[in-house]
Design a protein around this motif. Sequence first.
Motif, short mmCIF file in Angstrom:
data_model
loop_
_atom_site.label_atom_id
_atom_site.label_comp_id
_atom_site.label_asym_id
_atom_site.label_seq_id
_atom_site.Cartn_x
_atom_site.Cartn_y
_atom_site.Cartn_z
N VAL A 88 0.81 -1.29 0.03
CA VAL A 88 -0.06 -0.07 0.07
C VAL A 88 1.09 1.26 -0.05
O VAL A 88 1.66 1.49 0.97
CB VAL A 88 -0.83 0.04 0.93
CG1 VAL A 88 -1.92 1.37 1.01
CG2 VAL A 88 -1.69 -1.26 1.30
N ILE A 89 0.83 2.12 -0.93
CA ILE A 89 1.37 3.29 -1.07
C ILE A 89 0.52 4.43 -0.70
O ILE A 89 -0.44 4.80 -1.28
CB ILE A 89 2.14 3.43 -2.76
CG1 ILE A 89 2.57 2.36 -3.10
CG2 ILE A 89 2.73 4.82 -2.88
CD1 ILE A 89 2.92 1.91 -4.63
N TRP A 90 1.23 5.34 -0.04
CA TRP A 90 0.47 6.53 0.58
C TRP A 90 1.39 7.67 -0.43
O TRP A 90 2.70 8.05 0.18
CB TRP A 90 0.47 6.72 1.83
CG TRP A 90 -0.21 7.93 2.17
CD1 TRP A 90 0.43 9.28 2.64
CD2 TRP A 90 -1.48 8.44 2.20
NE1 TRP A 90 -0.23 10.27 2.88
CE2 TRP A 90 -1.47 9.82 2.74
CE3 TRP A 90 -2.72 7.57 1.96
CZ2 TRP A 90 -2.62 10.42 2.68
CZ3 TRP A 90 -3.89 8.36 2.08
CH2 TRP A 90 -3.77 9.73 2.56
N GLU A 91 0.75 8.20 -1.09
CA GLU A 91 1.67 9.28 -1.99
C GLU A 91 0.88 10.60 -1.46
O GLU A 91 -0.08 11.08 -1.99
CB GLU A 91 1.51 9.01 -3.40
CG GLU A 91 2.11 10.42 -4.08
CD GLU A 91 3.75 10.61 -3.79
OE1 GLU A 91 3.62 11.78 -3.31
OE2 GLU A 91 4.46 9.63 -3.75
N PRO A 92 1.81 11.49 -0.58
CA PRO A 92 0.84 12.92 -0.29
C PRO A 92 0.83 13.90 -1.42
O PRO A 92 -0.14 14.81 -1.28
CB PRO A 92 2.06 13.26 0.66
CG PRO A 92 2.74 12.27 1.19
CD PRO A 92 2.97 11.39 -0.09
N THR A 93 1.34 13.48 -2.64
CA THR A 93 1.43 14.67 -3.60
C THR A 93 0.30 14.16 -4.63
O THR A 93 -0.19 14.73 -5.61
CB THR A 93 2.69 14.75 -4.45
OG1 THR A 93 2.92 13.51 -4.83
CG2 THR A 93 3.65 15.13 -3.53
N LEU A 94 -0.42 12.88 -4.38
CA LEU A 94 -1.49 12.35 -5.04
C LEU A 94 -2.82 12.91 -4.68
O LEU A 94 -3.58 12.42 -3.90
CB LEU A 94 -1.42 10.99 -5.27
CG LEU A 94 -2.53 10.32 -6.35
CD1 LEU A 94 -2.21 10.57 -7.55
CD2 LEU A 94 -2.65 8.85 -6.00
#
Length: 249
Positions: free
Chosen positions: A190-196
């Motif tokens: 699971v990837i959490w990407e703050p800029t997405l």
Amino acid sequence: MATISVVIPTRNDAGPLAVCLAALARQSRRPDGVIVVDNGSTDGTDAVCAAAGVRRIPADVAGIAAATALGFDAADTDIIARLDTDSIPPADWLERVETLLAGASPPAAVSGPGDFYGGTALARWAGRSIWIAGYHRVVGLLLGHPPLFGSNFAMHAEAWALIRDAVHRGRPAVHDDLDISYQLPPQVAVIWEPTLRVGVSARPFESARAVGRRLAMAWTTFAVDFAADPPLARRRRRRGYRRGLTRPN
């Protein structure tokens, strides 16, 4: 090049839905399919879908969990993305989703936060600083990985295939994104990407009643998921998998 479907559950929200669909039509990487799951709308949602040329599926079972699951089941693409009716994705959203998931070994999922619009300044602050921040930190601690945010996430179809029979699609009071997050097995990264980021309406935080309803659904989801798989046991299983000591399920 991977194929991508976007699933949008909705009910009596034709105006925001039209805005969301217009934003999807402006994507630099166009979706291969858009599936609107209509949970009993009576406000012209069908006309909005027809005008946008997207697929509309009526949902017979009430609740967002059932609607999301029905849309994910209907998707026949490599990647399944999820937006809320009032999500407004920027033009490069699907392009970035595809790039992020291409860099991860399947099965994987990716999510990011929302930029709240509309409502009062207090409502926008509460959504950003309390709801999203708390959800990411507290629920992430319980899960042992970042949670998926329902207004803005996507996953490989293989990830959905692993959990489609485990999600609580028959429980109207369950938060679909929280339940999906909890059902993900250890092999799903699971990837959490703050800029997405996507635009998200602040209207759920404009009244105590609306906030209370969301909190009640969260507690119901925790109760259902914790009873089936206690969080400490779930975290131990994930740690064991990362160390090569346990099997995926």
